[in-house]
Each structure stands twice: as structure tokens, then as C-alpha cells.
Design an enzyme around this catalytic site. Structure first.
Site, mmCIF file in Angstrom:
data_model
loop_
_atom_site.group_PDB
_atom_site.id
_atom_site.type_symbol
_atom_site.label_atom_id
_atom_site.label_comp_id
_atom_site.label_asym_id
_atom_site.label_seq_id
_atom_site.Cartn_x
_atom_site.Cartn_y
_atom_site.Cartn_z
ATOM 1 N N ARG A 1 -2.873 5.247 7.407
ATOM 2 C CA ARG A 1 -3.222 3.911 7.910
ATOM 3 C C ARG A 1 -3.111 3.927 9.424
ATOM 4 N NH1 ARG A 1 -0.789 -1.810 5.853
ATOM 5 N NH2 ARG A 1 -2.343 -1.363 4.232
ATOM 6 N N THR B 1 0.823 -1.209 0.000
ATOM 7 C CA THR B 1 0.000 0.000 0.000
ATOM 8 C C THR B 1 0.856 1.258 0.000
ATOM 9 O OG1 THR B 1 -1.765 -1.168 1.179
ATOM 10 C CG2 THR B 1 -1.866 1.233 1.149
ATOM 11 N N LYS C 1 6.150 11.648 21.501
ATOM 12 C CA LYS C 1 6.234 12.790 22.411
ATOM 13 C C LYS C 1 4.857 13.233 22.892
ATOM 14 C CE LYS C 1 10.249 14.547 19.859
ATOM 15 N NZ LYS C 1 10.793 15.698 19.080
ATOM 16 N N HIS D 1 -10.511 -1.294 3.921
ATOM 17 C CA HIS D 1 -9.324 -0.965 3.109
ATOM 18 C C HIS D 1 -9.844 -0.643 1.705
ATOM 19 C CE1 HIS D 1 -5.386 -0.584 1.719
ATOM 20 N NE2 HIS D 1 -4.832 -1.719 2.111
#
Length: 507
Positions: free
Chosen positions: A305, A257, A284, A333
Site C-alpha cells: 500500500r 486490509t 535512511k 483498491h
């Protein structure tokens, strides 16, 4: 040409005996040679594609009151670049052809008739008697008399097979100057795609297959096919998305992909920036919403994704540019489903009438969830082969049922393969199991494809797999010409090239 309303053709040339008789018939070129001759005239600048469509389709429909079929059901795909020599080989029974030996340019690649492939790659696919008396479905006189003779309908074809082109008002006024034949540019043979079609996907997010209509797919697949042909012929495409930037945000592992999206953008002349879970500021404490806000400011389109279902759709609300789903956990998908259907169309010629059998972990497989939903736009039958505990989710089954698509379940590949046109294999997703022992319990040979099982399959069928594969397809199946999964993976690049062009308003 201004006084010619129609081009006429015959089924085939008259026999030599008829032509040598005392009162020979005038005769017309046969259909097999008429179209190549007309297409050659287009490449020579003597005619335009509009001239042909107008006098072979638009005007006859208006003159005889014949109802035109929807563009996605009946159309002709033409390859304007192929050069070949007319021979006696073909459907003609006349025993001769006055144009034998003549070189022509342009060939009919495929004919779709009422949603079925009637002709492809030189072969007639429908059975005798498939034709219909078009005069039985004539429009009323009132519907046709006031229309007048004009130029072709909204959609026609690109010189490369199958790309729709709209006719604008300026096109109608000056049909001779409209550029249908790709002309070389300074980039050395670049393909000039036609005027944009108002398909409604420009600047839109693509987070589910539910955003697509049959007309969207028809245009998308035609663009993808055209781009595929252009890449194979090494024609330049790097002008199409020049200056555009694609941002990939993959918070879950990917090979096909992410690489196909990046390759698609690079082939079209754009550039790519990327962020992943290991290197992003999520470590972070940065939220996904903030990351999307930032990267969408750097780019023209984002591919995201995420391992959690529904998160991609939620994140799209924070994007300032089109956001395309690269998959969301065991949810959907959409672009994989698009390339799957595109592959079926490319390999078998059509999707209608096919029996599609899905095998493996159907519970966690986002690819089959999207594919099952997308296939409801066609006339298909769906079969499911999986362990009971990994069956297709009920919400997907209900969605398909509401669309009137027949569904059935089987316990093994062998039970289902004999009548299968498309065998869609998927892997058992071990990463979705918290306990490895549970995974090992569901792995059986009932869900493994071997050459022995393939002996029971149709000669004209395809085996698909979204990849990666584990042990569900043994490697010895790879040499079977029906094994399509690596061509399927390549098609992902062409499909995503087309999708990027559409959402960025370039076709």
C-alpha cells in the site's frame, strides 16, 4: 452404470389416488427428493459427482441437442456435508412423499439460471413463467452427433458449495477414483481442495481490477465461498499454503486490509513478515524499488500500500514474486472491490440486475473507483450521491460509460434509496484536505444514513461500507439486518484467502 445414459425424474410423485388405482402409473422420485438421494449415494461411495452430472446434464444435452449455458451463467451449488431429513415441506403438490422420514446427506444450496438466482436457501426466487423451452435453442444435428457420450464438461462442483473442478484426462479414464468428498487428513479434518484450474492468475500481479474477467470472479468467489464454509465449520486449512511467506509493505495506515491479508495467510498455514513507513529503511533513504526487490526475495507474495496513485503498479516491475495492491492513495483498491462484489453475491445471491448507489467522497475514494470499474462486468445500474466538488472522477465515469452501464447522480441519499439494492456508503476523507475549513463546508446531512432514511429502503437490500466510518452511518443503523458492513469486513479475509491461493497456484 455403464449402460445408463440418463437419470429421469418427474415434477412430483403421483397422487395417492393414482397409486391406489387399478392401473397405477410407475412414477419416478420427484425432483426435490431425487437430488438429495443421488447426493447421498455419492457420500456413500455408490456414485460420483461425475455420474450425476454426466446423466443429468452432459448426456441429455448431447442426446437432445440442447445448447449448454456458459458455466458462469447457469450452474448449481451443492453442499455435500449437510445432513437432514426429508419432510413433506416443499414444492410438491402430490400430497405425499414415499421418502418422508429418510435421512439424506447433501443439499442444493443455490441454483443460478441464465445469470439470475432461481433458488437459494430453500426458496424459489424467480417468478412463475421464468422457465424456457430448451428445445427451441437446440444445436444442429451435425454439431452433436459426432461428439459421443462422454464425461462432464470442463467445470463441475466441489462438495462444499460452488468450487469449480477441471476434468483432466486421467480423471476421465478413472472417474470412480476421483476424490470429490473432502477426506480427513492427519491434521484432523483438513479440506482437500480440488485440482487447480488454469485461470491465468498464477504468479500474476494484482494492481488493478482491470486484470480480472468475469470468469476470474466466478472462480475466485466460489473458492472464497468454499473457504468461508470451511472456516465456519472449523475445518483445517493450514496445509494449503504451508511453507509460503507473505510480506506486507504498508506505507499508509491500515486496519482491515493488512490484518485480513495476514489472517488469511496464517489460516492457510503460511507465515507473515511486515514492513511499514515507521520502521523501514525508507527513513535512511532506501527507495521503494529497492525495498520491493529485497522483500520479494524473502517472500512468495507481497502486498503493498502506498499513498501515491500509480506507485503500486510501478513498484510491481521490481518484484520477483506476485505483488498485490493494498490500495494506492485515491487511485484504486482492487481487493476491496473484489470483496465488495463477493459480499453482494453472498448477501443477495447475484450481482446482475442490481442498482448500486455510492455515497460520500467519490473523488478521493479509491474503493468506489475500483468498485465502479469492476461492476461493469455485470448488468447493473450505478448511482452517485456526493457533493458536487467530490463527485466521481470523470475518467471513472467515462470508463463505466464505455461499458454501457447506466449512471445517474443524486443530491441526497433520500432521493436515491427507494430503488437501491446496494447502498455503498463511504466516509468523507478529511486527510485528503489541506485546509480543514474546506472539509467542514462539504459535510451535510444529505450524506448521512439514519434509521429514518432506512424506512424508505427496500426490505431486501444491503448497506455496505469499506470502513472505517466516521459520522456517515449513525450507530443505531447497526441493528438493522440490512446493515452488512461488518460481515463485509469479515468477507475480506475469505476473499483474500482465495486470492492468495490463486496467485500462488494452489486452486
Amino acid at each position: 452404470m455403464d449402460i445408463v445414459d440418463c437419470f429421469a425424474t418427474d415434477h412430483a410423485p403421483h397422487t395417492m389416488e393414482e397409486k391406489k388405482s387399478e392401473n397405477p402409473p410407475p412414477g419416478f422420485p420427484g425432483l426435490e427428493t431425487m437430488l438429495p438421494l443421488l447426493l447421498t449415494a455419492v457420500t456413500e461411495g455408490k456414485l460420483t459427482i461425475q455420474d450425476i452430472i454426466l446423466r443429468l446434464h452432459t448426456n441429455p444435452c448431447k442426446i437432445f441437442g440442447i445448447a449448454a449455458k456458459p458455466d458462469h451463467e447457469t450452474y448449481v451449488e451443492v453442499d455435500m456435508l449437510e445432513e437432514w431429513e426429508i419432510t413433506m415441506k416443499g414444492e410438491s403438490r402430490a400430497g405425499w412423499n414415499p421418502f418422508v422420514g429418510r435421512r439424506v446427506r447433501g443439499r442444493v444450496a443455490c441454483v443460478f439460471l441464465r445469470g439470475e438466482v432461481a433458488f437459494i436457501d430453500g426458496k424459489v426466487m424467480v417468478k412463475p413463467g421464468y422457465g424456457q423451452d430448451v428445445m427451441t435453442n437446440r444445436e444442429t444435428e451435425d454439431q452433436t452427433l459426432d461428439v459421443g457420450l462422454g464425461f462432464p464438461p470442463t467445470i463441475t462442483r466441489m462438495p462444499l458449495p460452488g468450487l469449480p473442478i477441471p476434468f483432466t484426462s486421467s480423471t476421465i479414464e478413472t472417474p470412480k477414483t476421483f476424490g470429490y468428498i473432502p477426506k480427513p487428513t492427519n491434521s484432523g479434518g483438513a479440506v482437500e481442495l480440488p485440482v487447480k484450474v488454469d485461470h491465468g492468475l498464477v504468479a500474476k500481479h494484482v494492481v488493478s481490477v482491470g486484470c480480472f474477467t468475469r470468469e476470474h470472479l466466478h472462480h475466485l468467489f466460489n473458492v472464497a465461498h468454499t473457504l468461508r464454509v470451511a472456516v465456519k465449520r472449523e475445518r483445517a486449512l493450514d496445509h494449503m499454503l504451508k511453507g509460503k511467506v507473505l510480506a506486507t509493505m504498508f506505507n499508509e495506515a491500515s486496519t482491515r486490509t493488512i490484518c485480513s491479508f495476514q489472517a488469511a495467510m496464517l489460516r492457510l498455514g503460511g507465515s507473515v513478515i511486515s514492513s511499514d513507513k515507521k520502521t523501514s529503511s525508507s527513513k535512511k533513504g532506501e527507495t521503494l524499488a529497492d525495498a520491493v526487490r529485497v522483500l520479494s526475495g524473502y517472500s512468495d507474495v507481497v502486498v503493498l500500500r502506498h499513498p501515491t496513485p500509480g506507485v503500486v503498479a510501478s513498484a510491481s516491475r521490481f518484484s520477483r514474486c506476485p505483488l498485490i495492491s493494498g490500495g494506492d492513495g485515491d487511485g484504486e483498491h482492487p481487493t476491496q472491490a473484489l470483496l465488495d462484489v463477493f459480499t453482494i453475491r453472498e448477501e443477495l445471491g447475484t450481482v446482475n440486475g442490481m442498482t448500486v448507489t455510492m455515497v460520500g467522497d467519490l473523488k478521493h475514494g479509491r474503493t468506489v473507483h475500483s468498485l465502479a470499474k469492476l461492476l461493469t462486468l455485470y448488468r447493473v445500474s450505478l448511482r452517485y450521491v456526493s457533493p458536487e466538488e467530490l463527485s466521481m472522477p470523470q475518467q471513472v465515469v467515462d470508463y463505466v460509460a464505455r461499458c454501457g452501464i447506466p449512471q445517474s447522480t443524486f443530491k441526497s441519499i433520500e432521493d436515491a434509496i427507494a430503488d437501491t439494492d446496494v447502498l455503498y456508503m463511504t466516509r468523507m476523507q478529511k486527510e485528503r484536505y489541506s485546509n480543514p475549513d474546506d472539509f467542514n463546508e462539504v459535510m451535510t446531512n444529505n450524506f448521512v444514513l439514519t434509521p429514518h432514511i432506512m424506512t424508505r429502503a427496500k426490505q431486501r437490500m444491503v448497506v455496505l461500507h469499506p470502513l472505517p466510518r466516521n459520522n456517515e452511518i449513525v450507530e443505531s443503523v447497526d441493528s438493522d439486518p440490512r446493515a452488512t458492513y461488518f460481515r463485509q469486513a469479515e468477507n475480506g479475509m475469505y476473499l483474500r484467502m482465495a486470492l492468495l491461493c490463486m496467485v500462488l497456484g494452489k486452486c
